[in-house]
Design a protein around this motif. Structure first.
Motif: not given
Length: 287
Positions: A248-254
């Protein structure tokens, strides 16, 4: 155990023996008495002291969390042991009583962006610090580790009553849940059935698909989530993202971990970060 109130007013000392509370001045601490216990981790001894003076000195001394007091000799010994470690570090001795500040003790500080699995850091103590002062606070600092107090390893024998789980943003508490910890282990306290109080006022009556420290393995920890229905409609209160396993978008972090929390009194939507934010610190306290 029994609670005694010590009340101080300017230069005059008053002792009020009440049923359940102990006050030391209007802005000070509540002290809880434990009979027949001598605290071994002491750092200062006072002679010819009353119980009132003993607690008052502790109240004015940095790092003092408890005192041991012997009535027969009027001896007072100051200790760094908090209330929750009295039975772990104390020695049985019928001539002594201990008086401990009844306040929250920080036992874990989670730091974002440092890598690793915050679940194993909490449960097993993986790659944590136990004595780095920059990590033993809820303030944003140069800390690059998770802090874990070794007392966590004695969880089932401590006898604490409550656990507080909290997020901090800009050095201020931004959200919290207080749980009943009676009879719990290192993970079971984190349960909807144990909620006592929360900044998320809808939490106590809401329903959940995930409410656990393990969360949704392998990517989401300390998870308090209402529902799934496709990433855009996932709603919840707390998610610590440790990798991008679910995409999910919120799983993809820097960087990982990241501490996502609801900023209102109810749930938020993680995918759009509507009603959500990233915390600077996650903390666990006990008392």
């Amino acid at each position: 155990m029994k609670l005694i109130h010590f009340v101080f007013h300017h230069d005059t000392q008053y002792i009020a023996l009440l049923t359940w509370f102990c006050f030391v001045s209007a802005d000070a601490n509540v002290y809880q008495r434990t009979n027949d216990i001598f605290l071994q981790n002491t750092f200062l001894t006072l002679r010819n002291a009353t119980r009132v003076k003993c607690c008052a000195y502790c109240n004015q001394t940095d790092d003092c969390m408890s005192v041991s007091y012997q009535e027969s000799t009027k001896t007072c010994k100051l200790s760094r042991d908090p209330l929750v470690s009295v039975f772990v570090n104390g020695q049985t001795d019928t001539s002594w009583k201990s008086y401990s500040k009844n306040e929250w003790l920080l036992v874990f500080r989670g730091t974002p962006g440092i890598g690793g699995d915050i679940y194993t850091a909490w449960v097993d103590g993986d790659d944590v610090t136990v004595d780095n002062a920059t990590c033993m606070t809820t303030d944003s600092t140069t800390c690059d580790k998770n802090y874990r107090n070794p007392i966590v390893d004695s969880w089932t024998s401590i006898g604490m009553q409550q656990v507080k789980f909290a997020f901090y943003k800009d050095n201020e508490e931004a959200a919290f849940v207080v749980f009943n910890a009676t009879g719990s282990n290192i993970t079971s306290w984190f349960s909807s059935s144990n909620i006592i109080q929360s900044s998320w006022t809808s939490l106590a009556t809401d329903s959940f698909n995930y409410f656990s420290i393990l969360g949704h393995d392998p990517g989401r920890r300390f998870m308090i989530n209402r529902n799934y229905g496709g990433c855009p409609v996932d709603t919840g209160y707390s998610i610590i993202v440790i990798n991008n396993a679910f995409q999910c978008t919120y799983d993809i972090q820097t960087s990982y971990p990241q501490f996502l929390f609801s900023t209102s009194t109810t749930y938020g939507t993680a995918e759009t970060m509507s009603g959500m934010d990233k915390a600077d610190v996650m903390a666990i306290f006990i008392k």
